[in-house]
Design an enzyme around this catalytic site. Structure first.
Site, short mmCIF file in Angstrom:
data_model
loop_
_atom_site.label_atom_id
_atom_site.label_comp_id
_atom_site.label_asym_id
_atom_site.label_seq_id
_atom_site.Cartn_x
_atom_site.Cartn_y
_atom_site.Cartn_z
N THR A 189 0.83 -1.22 0.00
CA THR A 189 0.00 0.00 0.00
C THR A 189 0.86 1.27 0.00
O THR A 189 1.99 1.25 0.52
CB THR A 189 -0.90 0.00 1.27
N ASP A 190 0.29 2.35 -0.51
CA ASP A 190 1.01 3.64 -0.47
C ASP A 190 1.18 4.14 0.96
O ASP A 190 2.01 5.01 1.22
CB ASP A 190 0.29 4.69 -1.34
N GLU A 191 0.39 3.59 1.90
CA GLU A 191 0.48 4.09 3.28
C GLU A 191 1.84 3.82 3.91
O GLU A 191 2.19 4.44 4.92
CB GLU A 191 -0.63 3.47 4.15
N TYR B 228 -1.32 -0.25 11.26
CA TYR B 228 -1.59 -0.96 9.99
C TYR B 228 -0.44 -0.75 9.01
O TYR B 228 0.15 -1.72 8.50
CB TYR B 228 -2.90 -0.46 9.37
N LYS C 148 2.40 -3.34 7.35
CA LYS C 148 2.57 -3.56 5.91
C LYS C 148 4.02 -3.25 5.50
O LYS C 148 4.61 -3.95 4.68
CB LYS C 148 1.61 -2.68 5.10
N GLY D 150 -3.39 10.30 14.66
CA GLY D 150 -2.27 10.12 13.71
C GLY D 150 -2.70 10.15 12.25
O GLY D 150 -1.97 9.66 11.38
#
Ligand code: NAD
Ligand code: DAU
Length: 338
Positions: free
Chosen positions: A125-127, A150, A154, A275
């Site tokens: 993911t881009d997160e 999360y 990842k 956050g």
């Protein structure tokens, strides 16, 4: 024929991907390996459950023996979607995220290596890149700076894949995509939650000032990207995918109100997510250049189609809202045993 183990195929993107690959590639057999957490729903794949090139195995990626046995059914590649995926849940309890996303990935990597598999795609993911200010984009070279349990889990998984590629010459590749929308998305995420609330004239909870920005991509475009990476990507490489479609949450909410013809009074501002990342925006030129991939679904059309899908599948949402879907597998099982 080539047999692919798709993990997490009963979730949102996994089920769209199973549909996509069965239709796209007649040379592929799919083994869907999913343990059916709250986010896994067999109804997502009811239409292909008897497909001759599809098979479902209920199993957990943190179960070493179960994973080994599934791979032993003739699997040649893994495309790994299975994960705990909801940021708000990770803020409540990071335990399942560390277990499934990090330990689960490590177990899959070891099993893939032991079986000498040809290819392994990590769907990330881009997160993992953290948060952007008002300008700039995430490229594949942007340093990892995850901000939630999360995204940290990842990022940990991505680093394991990287470590296996460098240490063992493991045939791993990584994709990092922005926010997906489309059919079969669990109604805890922004778009399906807001659509299903608005359809019932219920308020929609906008976090903070509503000015956080996400880069939206239709799930079909993401699936096409993952497929290209699996077919043509270079081992050891990372590929970003995004929709070039930045919207603030408020802009998106107003568009949904307009499509559904609902009043602004249904917007409810609530306490911000702790956050909360301010902005995500993906530079996907590498995938365009090297894989000939492009995001194809225009957002306005994709969003209208998605609203229509939820309007036409009220039973799917109702079964989730009431918890009825959780009994689906048990019921199928009991019927088979009779
Ligand atoms: P989802 O929550 O809808 O589905 C996850 C699926 O994985 C479920 O079917 C669940 O039962 C299964 N699963 C979870 N833990 C498992 C375990 N231990 N063993 C076996 N199966 C397990 O998630 P999603 O939104 O479809 O996301 C799929 C993947 O794509 C995730 O890895 C996520 O990080 C990534 N991703 C999601 C988005 C997005 O916008 N949703 C964007 C980029 C990347
Ligand atoms: O960017 C990719 C990521 O997108 C994936 O890796 C995650 O698995 C996926 O869940 C998604 O994460 P987000 O946190 O961006 O998605 P979510 O739908 O939870 O929230 C989108 C934005 O909307 C975010 O800024 C928070 C806000 N929001 C969300 C919910 C659920 C609200 O304002 N109200 C809400 O009720």
């Amino acid at each position: 024929m080539h047999t692919v183990l798709v993990t997490g195929g009963c979730g949102f993107i996994g089920s769209n991907f199973v549909h996509y690959i069965l239709e796209k590639d007649p040379e592929v057999n799919v083994v869907n390996f999913d343990c059916l957490t709250y986010a896994g729903n067999l109804a997502n794949l009811a239409d292909v459950s008897a497909h001759p090139r599809y098979r479902f195995i209920r199993g957990d990626i943190t179960d070493r023996e179960g994973v080994r046995a599934a791979i032993g059914t003739g699997v040649q590649s893994i495309i790994h979607f299975a994960a705990e995926s909801h940021v708000d849940r990770s803020i409540q309890d990071s335990g399942p995220f560390v277990k499934s996303n990090i330990v689960g990935t490590q177990i899959l990597l070891d099993a893939a290596r032991a079986a000498n598999l040809q290819r392994y795609v990590q769907v990330s993911t881009d997160e993992v890149y953290g948060s952007l200010g008002e300008t700039g984009y995430f490229t594949e070279e942007t340093p990892l700076a995850p901000n939630s349990p999360y995204s940290a889990s990842k990022a940990g998984a991505d680093l394991l894949v990287r470590g296996y590629v460098h240490t063992y010459g493991f045939p791993g590749l990584i994709t990092r995509c922005s926010n997906n929308y489309g059919p079969y998305q669990f109604p805890e995420k922004l778009i399906p939650l807001f659509i299903s609330n608005l359809m019932r004239d219920q308020q929609v909870p906008v976090y903070g000032d509503g000015k956080n920005v996400r880069d939206w991509i239709h799930v079909r475009d993401h699936c096409a990207g993952v497929y290209r990476v699996w077919k043509e990507g270079k081992v050891g490489e990372v590929y970003n995918f995004g929709g070039r479609c930045e919207k603030t949450n408020l802009e998106l909410t107003h568009t949904l109100l307009k499509i559904l013809n609902k009043p602004e009074s249904l917007i409810k501002y609530v306490k911000d997510r702790p956050g909360h990342d301010r902005r995500y925006a993906i530079d996907c030129r590498k995938a365009e250049r090297e894989l000939g991939w492009h995001p194809e679904v225009p957002f306005e059309q994709g969003l209208r189609d998605t609203v229509q899908w939820y309007q036409e599948h009220t039973a799917w949402v109702d079964n989730i809202r009431t918890g009825e879907y959780l009994k689906y597998y048990e019921r199928q099982y009991v019927e088979r045993e009779r």
